[in-house]
Write a protein that holds these residues in place. Structure first.
Motif, short mmCIF file in Angstrom:
data_model
loop_
_atom_site.label_atom_id
_atom_site.label_comp_id
_atom_site.label_asym_id
_atom_site.label_seq_id
_atom_site.Cartn_x
_atom_site.Cartn_y
_atom_site.Cartn_z
N VAL A 158 0.86 -1.18 0.00
CA VAL A 158 0.00 0.00 0.00
C VAL A 158 0.89 1.24 0.00
O VAL A 158 2.09 1.16 0.25
CB VAL A 158 -0.94 0.02 1.23
CG1 VAL A 158 -1.93 -1.14 1.17
CG2 VAL A 158 -0.15 -0.02 2.53
N ARG A 159 0.30 2.38 -0.25
CA ARG A 159 1.07 3.62 -0.28
C ARG A 159 1.48 4.09 1.12
O ARG A 159 2.57 4.59 1.32
CB ARG A 159 0.25 4.73 -0.95
CG ARG A 159 0.10 4.57 -2.45
CD ARG A 159 -0.73 5.69 -3.04
NE ARG A 159 -0.83 5.56 -4.49
CZ ARG A 159 0.04 6.09 -5.35
NH1 ARG A 159 1.07 6.78 -4.90
NH2 ARG A 159 -0.11 5.92 -6.65
N ASN A 160 0.60 3.92 2.08
CA ASN A 160 0.83 4.46 3.42
C ASN A 160 0.86 3.31 4.42
O ASN A 160 -0.18 2.86 4.89
CB ASN A 160 -0.28 5.45 3.78
CG ASN A 160 -0.05 6.12 5.12
OD1 ASN A 160 1.03 6.02 5.70
ND2 ASN A 160 -1.07 6.79 5.62
N ARG A 179 5.59 -1.01 0.53
CA ARG A 179 5.08 0.18 -0.15
C ARG A 179 4.93 -0.09 -1.64
O ARG A 179 5.88 -0.43 -2.33
CB ARG A 179 6.04 1.35 0.06
CG ARG A 179 5.89 2.04 1.40
CD ARG A 179 6.60 3.41 1.35
NE ARG A 179 6.37 4.14 2.56
CZ ARG A 179 7.17 4.09 3.62
NH1 ARG A 179 8.24 3.34 3.60
NH2 ARG A 179 6.89 4.80 4.70
N LYS A 180 3.70 0.06 -2.12
CA LYS A 180 3.39 -0.07 -3.54
C LYS A 180 2.20 0.84 -3.84
O LYS A 180 1.40 1.12 -2.95
CB LYS A 180 3.04 -1.52 -3.89
CG LYS A 180 4.24 -2.45 -3.94
CD LYS A 180 3.83 -3.91 -3.95
CE LYS A 180 2.92 -4.27 -5.08
NZ LYS A 180 2.66 -5.75 -5.14
N PRO A 181 2.05 1.27 -5.08
CA PRO A 181 0.88 2.10 -5.41
C PRO A 181 -0.44 1.35 -5.26
O PRO A 181 -1.47 1.96 -4.98
CB PRO A 181 1.13 2.47 -6.88
CG PRO A 181 2.60 2.31 -7.07
CD PRO A 181 3.00 1.18 -6.20
N MET A 234 -4.09 3.91 1.33
CA MET A 234 -3.71 4.33 -0.01
C MET A 234 -3.51 5.84 -0.14
O MET A 234 -3.03 6.30 -1.17
CB MET A 234 -4.78 3.88 -1.02
CG MET A 234 -4.77 2.39 -1.28
SD MET A 234 -3.17 1.85 -1.96
CE MET A 234 -3.45 0.08 -2.09
N PRO A 236 -1.69 9.29 1.26
CA PRO A 236 -0.56 9.74 2.09
C PRO A 236 -0.96 10.86 3.05
O PRO A 236 -0.49 12.00 2.96
CB PRO A 236 0.45 10.22 1.05
CG PRO A 236 -0.40 10.68 -0.10
CD PRO A 236 -1.59 9.75 -0.14
N ARG A 257 8.16 8.69 6.39
CA ARG A 257 7.32 8.32 5.26
C ARG A 257 7.97 8.81 3.97
O ARG A 257 8.31 9.97 3.84
CB ARG A 257 5.92 8.91 5.43
CG ARG A 257 4.94 8.38 4.41
CD ARG A 257 3.56 9.01 4.60
NE ARG A 257 2.92 8.47 5.78
CZ ARG A 257 2.55 9.21 6.82
NH1 ARG A 257 2.77 10.50 6.82
NH2 ARG A 257 1.97 8.66 7.85
N SER A 259 8.30 8.85 -0.48
CA SER A 259 7.46 8.86 -1.68
C SER A 259 7.39 7.45 -2.26
O SER A 259 8.28 6.63 -2.06
CB SER A 259 8.04 9.81 -2.72
OG SER A 259 9.36 9.43 -3.06
N VAL A 260 6.35 7.17 -3.00
CA VAL A 260 6.12 5.84 -3.55
C VAL A 260 6.61 5.78 -4.99
O VAL A 260 6.19 6.57 -5.82
CB VAL A 260 4.62 5.48 -3.49
CG1 VAL A 260 4.39 4.08 -4.03
CG2 VAL A 260 4.11 5.62 -2.08
N PRO A 262 6.66 4.72 -8.78
CA PRO A 262 5.54 4.34 -9.65
C PRO A 262 5.76 2.98 -10.30
O PRO A 262 5.97 2.87 -11.51
CB PRO A 262 5.53 5.46 -10.69
CG PRO A 262 6.96 5.87 -10.79
CD PRO A 262 7.52 5.73 -9.40
#
Length: 275
Positions: A158-160, A179-181, A234, A236, A257, A259-260, A262
Motif C-alpha cells: 500500500v502507499r501508506n 510500499r506499492k501504489p 492508499m 498519504p 514516510r 514517496s512511492v 511508480p
C-alpha cells in the motif's frame, strides 16, 4: 435519528481504546507486565459481560455486549504490540526475501497472535451459543475481519504503511510492510467493506426495535471505519494526528514516510535482520 448516538459511541470507543493501546505500548518495556495484567483482567470481565448479557435483549445489554466484544479485541492488540503474544519467529527477513517464503515468515512472526484470536472467538461463540444477544460476537468478528484485511493489504503493498504506529521493540514487523501504489487485493477489500457498511446501515434504518437499531448502528460504524481505514492505506495523509495525544515519543517517526515509486514490484522496507 436515534441510530446516530450508537454510531458516535462506537467511533469514540474505537478511537479512545486504540489510542490507549498506542500509548501503553510505547511506555518502557518494564511496564508491559502490568499492561498485560490489566488487559487480561479486562478480557476476563469482557467475557463475563458477554455471557451475562447473552440472554438479555435490552438496549443496555446491546451496548454492554458490543463494548465487551471490542474490549476483548483490545486484548489481542495489546498482547501483540507489547510483544507478549507474537509467534515463534523473532527476527526480520533478510533483503531479497519475497513470495510465499516471505508470507510464511510473516505467519511465523504472528502465529501465536492469530491462534489467540481464534481461541477467544471460539470462547465468545460458546458463551453466546443459541443466545439472543450476539452483538459482542459480531463486533469481535467484524474487528477480526477488518484486522485481517488491513494486514494482508499492508503485506501485499500500500502507499501508506504507517510504520510510526509500530513500537520500537516490534521493529520485526516492519520487514513485512510493503510500499506499492496498489495491490490486487485492495479493490476487493474496499468493495467488500463498503458493501458491508451499506448493508449494516440499511439494517439499522429498517430495524423495528430500538435494540436492533442500536446493534446494527454500532456494527455499521465499525464497518464504516473499515472503509476509512482501507482508504487511509492508499492516501498519504498524516494518520498519526488522530492519536497525537497517545504518541508523545513517536512524533518524529512519521517523517520517515517516503514517496512511492511508480511501479508494482515487491519493495519491502529496509530492516537489519537479527542474527
Amino acid at each position: 435519528m436515534s441510530y446516530l448516538l450508537p454510531m458516535a459511541f462506537a467511533l469514540f470507543l474505537w478511537w479512545f481504546s486504540t489510542g490507549l493501546i498506542f500509548y501503553l505500548d510505547q511506555l518502557p518495556v518494564r511496564t508491559f507486565k502490568w499492561t498485560m495484567t490489566g488487559a487480561t483482567a479486562v478480557l476476563a470481565a469482557a467475557l463475563c459481560a458477554i455471557w451475562i448479557t447473552s440472554e438479555d435483549g435490552s438496549l443496555l445489554a446491546v451496548y454492554a455486549a458490543f463494548t465487551a466484544g471490542l474490549l476483548a479485541w483490545g486484548w489481542q492488540e495489546a498482547s501483540l504490540y507489547t510483544g507478549f503474544v507474537t509467534g515463534p519467529r523473532k527476527h526480520a527477513c533478510r533483503p531479497g526475501c519475497n513470495g510465499w517464503r516471505h508470507f510464511g515468515h510473516a505467519i511465523a512472526v504472528n502465529l501465536w497472535h492469530e491462534i489467540a484470536i481464534i481461541v477467544v472467538a471460539l470462547v465468545i461463540l460458546a458463551l453466546t451459543w443459541n443466545s439472543d444477544n450476539l452483538w459482542g460476537l459480531w463486533a469481535y468478528l467484524l474487528l477480526w475481519a477488518m484486522h485481517l484485511s488491513a494486514r494482508l493489504n499492508v503485506f501485499l503493498g500500500v502507499r501508506n504503511v504507517s510504520e510510526e504506529f509500530v513500537p520500537p521493540h516490534m521493529d520485526v514487523l516492519k520487514s513485512f510492510l510493503t510500499r506499492k501504489p496498489m495491490n490486487l487485493l485492495f479493490p476487493f477489500s474496499i468493495t467488500a467493506a463498503t458493501a458491508g457498511a451499506i448493508l449494516l446501515f440499511q439494517q439499522a434504518l429498517a430495524a423495528s426495535t430500538p435494540e436492533a437499531q442500536a446493534g446494527y448502528a454500532l456494527l455499521a460504524a465499525l464497518a464504516g471505519l473499515a472503509v476509512i481505514e482501507h482508504w487511509l492505506l492508499m492516501l498519504p495523509l498524516p494518520v498519526e494526528r488522530l492519536w497525537q495525544w497517545s504518541l508523545p515519543h513517536r512524533s518524529g517517526a512519521a517523517k520517515s514516510r517516503k514517496s512511492v515509486p511508480p511501479r508494482f514490484d515487491y519493495i519491502a522496507l529496509e530492516t537489519k535482520p537479527t542474527p
